[in-house]
Design a protein around this motif. Structure first.
Motif, PDB file in Angstrom:
ATOM      1  N   ASP A  29       0.834  -1.206   0.000  1.00 60.67           N
ATOM      2  CA  ASP A  29       0.000   0.000   0.000  1.00 60.67           C
ATOM      3  C   ASP A  29       0.870   1.258   0.000  1.00 60.67           C
ATOM      4  OD1 ASP A  29      -2.303  -1.491   0.071  1.00 60.67           O
ATOM      5  OD2 ASP A  29      -2.682  -1.200   2.212  1.00 60.67           O
ATOM      6  N   ALA A  30       2.050   1.166   0.627  1.00 63.88           N
ATOM      7  CA  ALA A  30       2.947   2.320   0.723  1.00 63.88           C
ATOM      8  C   ALA A  30       3.814   2.455  -0.530  1.00 63.88           C
ATOM      9  CB  ALA A  30       3.818   2.206   1.968  1.00 63.88           C
ATOM     10  N   GLY A  31       3.525   1.659  -1.548  1.00 68.03           N
ATOM     11  CA  GLY A  31       4.221   1.806  -2.826  1.00 68.03           C
ATOM     12  C   GLY A  31       5.600   1.170  -2.878  1.00 68.03           C
ATOM     13  N   GLN A  50      11.040  -5.383   6.022  1.00 71.97           N
ATOM     14  CA  GLN A  50      11.598  -4.093   5.613  1.00 71.97           C
ATOM     15  C   GLN A  50      11.124  -3.762   4.201  1.00 71.97           C
ATOM     16  OE1 GLN A  50      15.844  -3.496   6.020  1.00 71.97           O
ATOM     17  NE2 GLN A  50      15.719  -1.451   5.107  1.00 71.97           N
ATOM     18  N   ASP A  51      10.688  -2.512   4.000  1.00 76.77           N
ATOM     19  CA  ASP A  51      10.272  -2.106   2.652  1.00 76.77           C
ATOM     20  C   ASP A  51      10.914  -0.788   2.258  1.00 76.77           C
ATOM     21  OD1 ASP A  51       8.577   0.278   3.207  1.00 76.77           O
ATOM     22  OD2 ASP A  51       7.183  -1.138   4.128  1.00 76.77           O
ATOM     23  N   ASN A  52      10.840  -0.492   0.965  1.00 72.90           N
ATOM     24  CA  ASN A  52      11.348   0.784   0.456  1.00 72.90           C
ATOM     25  C   ASN A  52      10.189   1.684   0.022  1.00 72.90           C
ATOM     26  OD1 ASN A  52      10.496  -0.500  -1.812  1.00 72.90           O
ATOM     27  ND2 ASN A  52      12.364  -0.215  -3.005  1.00 72.90           N
ATOM     28  N   GLY A  53       9.078   1.576   0.734  1.00 71.68           N
ATOM     29  CA  GLY A  53       7.901   2.389   0.421  1.00 71.68           C
ATOM     30  C   GLY A  53       8.041   3.830   0.887  1.00 71.68           C
ATOM     31  N   SER A  54       6.901   4.502   0.977  1.00 73.46           N
ATOM     32  CA  SER A  54       6.901   5.942   1.248  1.00 73.46           C
ATOM     33  C   SER A  54       7.379   6.294   2.651  1.00 73.46           C
ATOM     34  CB  SER A  54       5.487   6.484   1.060  1.00 73.46           C
ATOM     35  OG  SER A  54       4.615   5.792   1.932  1.00 73.46           O
ATOM     36  N   GLY A  55       7.335   5.326   3.566  1.00 73.43           N
ATOM     37  CA  GLY A  55       7.708   5.635   4.945  1.00 73.43           C
ATOM     38  C   GLY A  55       6.578   6.323   5.684  1.00 73.43           C
ATOM     39  N   GLY A  89      -7.402  -0.506   9.534  1.00 74.14           N
ATOM     40  CA  GLY A  89      -6.816   0.385  10.522  1.00 74.14           C
ATOM     41  C   GLY A  89      -6.587  -0.244  11.871  1.00 74.14           C
ATOM     42  N   GLU A  90      -6.495  -1.564  11.929  1.00 74.63           N
ATOM     43  CA  GLU A  90      -6.165  -2.140  13.226  1.00 74.63           C
ATOM     44  C   GLU A  90      -5.064  -3.170  13.193  1.00 74.63           C
ATOM     45  OE1 GLU A  90      -9.789  -4.752  14.301  1.00 74.63           O
ATOM     46  OE2 GLU A  90     -10.528  -2.700  14.203  1.00 74.63           O
ATOM     47  N   ALA A  91      -4.463  -3.383  12.072  1.00 77.48           N
ATOM     48  CA  ALA A  91      -3.461  -4.445  11.995  1.00 77.48           C
ATOM     49  C   ALA A  91      -2.260  -4.139  12.894  1.00 77.48           C
ATOM     50  CB  ALA A  91      -3.019  -4.650  10.553  1.00 77.48           C
ATOM     51  N   LEU A  92      -1.683  -2.951  12.746  1.00 75.37           N
ATOM     52  CA  LEU A  92      -0.486  -2.632  13.530  1.00 75.37           C
ATOM     53  C   LEU A  92      -0.792  -2.618  15.020  1.00 75.37           C
ATOM     54  CD1 LEU A  92       1.585   0.085  11.630  1.00 75.37           C
ATOM     55  CD2 LEU A  92       2.120  -2.324  12.019  1.00 75.37           C
ATOM     56  N   ALA A  93      -1.929  -1.994  15.389  1.00 73.77           N
ATOM     57  CA  ALA A  93      -2.308  -1.948  16.807  1.00 73.77           C
ATOM     58  C   ALA A  93      -2.501  -3.365  17.349  1.00 73.77           C
ATOM     59  CB  ALA A  93      -3.587  -1.133  16.989  1.00 73.77           C
TER      60      ALA A  93
HETATM   61  P1  ADP Z   1      -4.468   0.074   7.595  1.00 79.35           P
HETATM   62  O1  ADP Z   1      -3.474  -0.615   6.711  1.00 79.35           O
HETATM   63  O2  ADP Z   1      -5.782  -0.605   7.524  1.00 79.35           O
HETATM   64  O3  ADP Z   1      -4.562   1.552   7.371  1.00 79.35           O
HETATM   65  P2  ADP Z   1      -2.683  -0.657   9.703  1.00 79.35           P
HETATM   66  O4  ADP Z   1      -2.840  -0.824  11.174  1.00 79.35           O
HETATM   67  O5  ADP Z   1      -2.251  -1.850   8.934  1.00 79.35           O
HETATM   68  O6  ADP Z   1      -4.044  -0.119   9.121  1.00 79.35           O
HETATM   69  O7  ADP Z   1      -1.674   0.533   9.457  1.00 79.35           O
HETATM   70  C1  ADP Z   1      -1.945   1.795  10.040  1.00 79.35           C
HETATM   71  C2  ADP Z   1      -1.335   2.925   9.251  1.00 79.35           C
HETATM   72  O8  ADP Z   1       0.094   2.911   9.383  1.00 79.35           O
HETATM   73  C3  ADP Z   1      -1.563   2.836   7.738  1.00 79.35           C
HETATM   74  O9  ADP Z   1      -2.769   3.451   7.385  1.00 79.35           O
HETATM   75  C4  ADP Z   1      -0.364   3.579   7.175  1.00 79.35           C
HETATM   76  O10 ADP Z   1      -0.609   4.966   7.169  1.00 79.35           O
HETATM   77  C5  ADP Z   1       0.724   3.318   8.184  1.00 79.35           C
HETATM   78  N1  ADP Z   1       1.638   2.239   7.764  1.00 79.35           N
HETATM   79  C6  ADP Z   1       1.666   0.977   8.236  1.00 79.35           C
HETATM   80  N2  ADP Z   1       2.647   0.251   7.660  1.00 79.35           N
HETATM   81  C7  ADP Z   1       3.256   1.065   6.776  1.00 79.35           C
HETATM   82  C8  ADP Z   1       4.355   0.922   5.856  1.00 79.35           C
HETATM   83  N3  ADP Z   1       5.024  -0.241   5.730  1.00 79.35           N
HETATM   84  N4  ADP Z   1       4.718   2.001   5.113  1.00 79.35           N
HETATM   85  C9  ADP Z   1       4.051   3.180   5.242  1.00 79.35           C
HETATM   86  N5  ADP Z   1       3.009   3.376   6.081  1.00 79.35           N
HETATM   87  C10 ADP Z   1       2.616   2.349   6.840  1.00 79.35           C
END
Ligand code: ADP
Ligand code: MG
Length: 326
Positions: A29-31, A50-55, A89-93
């Motif tokens: 998703d972050a490209g 580790q990715d090289n996305g937008s950060g 919006g809850e995966a990371l949490a």
């Molecule tokens: P979601 O993907 O449904 O938005 P997540 O909990 O997976 O929810 O991620 C929360 C937010 O953290 C994302 O919306 C994004 O903005 C940011 N994020 C998470 N992982 C990355 C990543 N690898 N690169 C850039 N942004 C990220």
């Protein structure tokens, strides 16, 4: 919030492979064009992506670890996407509530990287400076360390690795332009280089399905009235043995569908009756012509014009088979 997150984690995080799925989807998703996955002990000890996305910008880091902090809810159209994926919006949490998670990231605008981690039972997020190229690294250590019941549900390292490997195959076959690597216990076990041409894609196919499959596979490429089918099927001539290479994607999503299976079996009915035919096929159609939220976990879909889609697939495969004959 800790408990709510852990409950949510029950839905999102079943095993290491589901953690990896969520994290890699975030990277895509972050490209990102390159995603490096590192695991130890089948992912139960370490999962590092580790990715090289937008950060993620420094001020967004803490937010990214909190629930429902998605940045991807841009328009009402996205509601469809949310429904189809079940949650957003809850995966990371969730993952950070059942592991020791750190998130390190740098955007192109920033000169330095920052790292965030959730600490203690109130999940307060600490942010500190770090070293990292543009992009992100998520590291989840000791999955389920604080939910022992769930930890006991984990299978052997080998089984968990197999789940991860299988999921990676699925994504590698359809996101062919992305460079994926997988390291297990310090050893590089998969290296899917970007496949920019048919030849390179066949190399990726060989890595996933074996040399034999890729060398004899027949190309499928057919479009009609807004439907497009492309990919590869097993040749009925070189190899009459069953194949477990069965991947069908609808608009980029892996699908298991009876209608699709039926069309494939029918196409091969004469040559390979009773054999599990191998295929890697991508169907593209107007998203309004298909419901993908029938059952997210089971990869089911419902086509509005199901008879029409069925016959299109059948004809596309038949024409690939006929071309191979001549
Ligand atoms: P979601 O993907 O449904 O938005 P997540 O909990 O997976 O929810 O991620 C929360 C937010 O953290 C994302 O919306 C994004 O903005 C940011 N994020 C998470 N992982 C990355 C990543 N690898 N690169 C850039 N942004 C990220
Ligand atoms: Mg996500």
């Amino acid at each position: 919030p800790q408990l709510a997150n852990q409950i949510a984690a029950g839905e999102v995080v079943e095993r290491p492979a589901s953690v990896i799925k969520e994290l890699v989807e975030n990277s895509l998703d972050a490209g990102a064009t390159r995603v490096d996955i590192e695991i130890e002990k089948g992912g139960s000890k370490l999962i590092k992506i580790q990715d090289n996305g937008s950060g993620i910008a420094k001020e967004q880091l803490a937010l990214a670890l909190s629930r429902h902090a998605t940045s991807k809810l841009a328009s009402l159209d996205d509601l469809d996407a949310i429904l189809s994926f079940g949650f957003r919006g809850e995966a990371l949490a969730s993952i950070s509530s059942v592991s020791r998670l750190t998130l390190t990231s740098r955007t192109a605008e920033q000169t330095e990287a920052w790292q965030a981690y959730a600490e203690g039972s109130d999940m307060a997020v600490k942010v500190m400076p770090a070293a990292h190229p543009v992009g992100s690294t998520v590291e989840a250590v000791d999955l389920f360390f604080n939910t022992p019941a769930r930890r006991r549900f984990l299978k052997s390292d080998k089984t968990e690795f197999t789940h991860i490997d299988e999921w990676l195959k699925r994504i590698a076959l359809v996101r062919k332009e992305i460079h994926f690597t997988l390291k297990h216990n310090g050893k590089m076990v998969r290296n899917y280089r970007p496949a920019m041409s048919d030849t390179q894609y066949l190399q990726r196919l060989a890595q996933v399905s074996g040399k034999q499959f890729s060398e004899q596979a027949l190309r499928v490429d057919c479009s009609h009235n807004g439907l497009q089918l492309s990919g590869y099927i097993q040749s009925p001539h070189f190899d009459a043995t069953s194949s477990d290479t069965q991947y069908f994607y609808v608009n980029g999503r892996l699908v298991r569908d009876r209608l699709v299976n039926h069309a494939v079996r029918q196409a091969f009915a004469q040559q390979l009756a009773g054999v599990q035919v191998g295929y890697v096929l991508m169907l593209t159609l107007d998203p309004h012509q298909v419901d993908v939220n029938v059952h997210p976990a089971k990869h089911e879909v419902r086509f509005h014009e199901s008879r029409y889609v069925h016959d299109f697939i059948l004809q596309a495969l038949q024409s690939a088979l006929t071309q191979a004959e001549s």
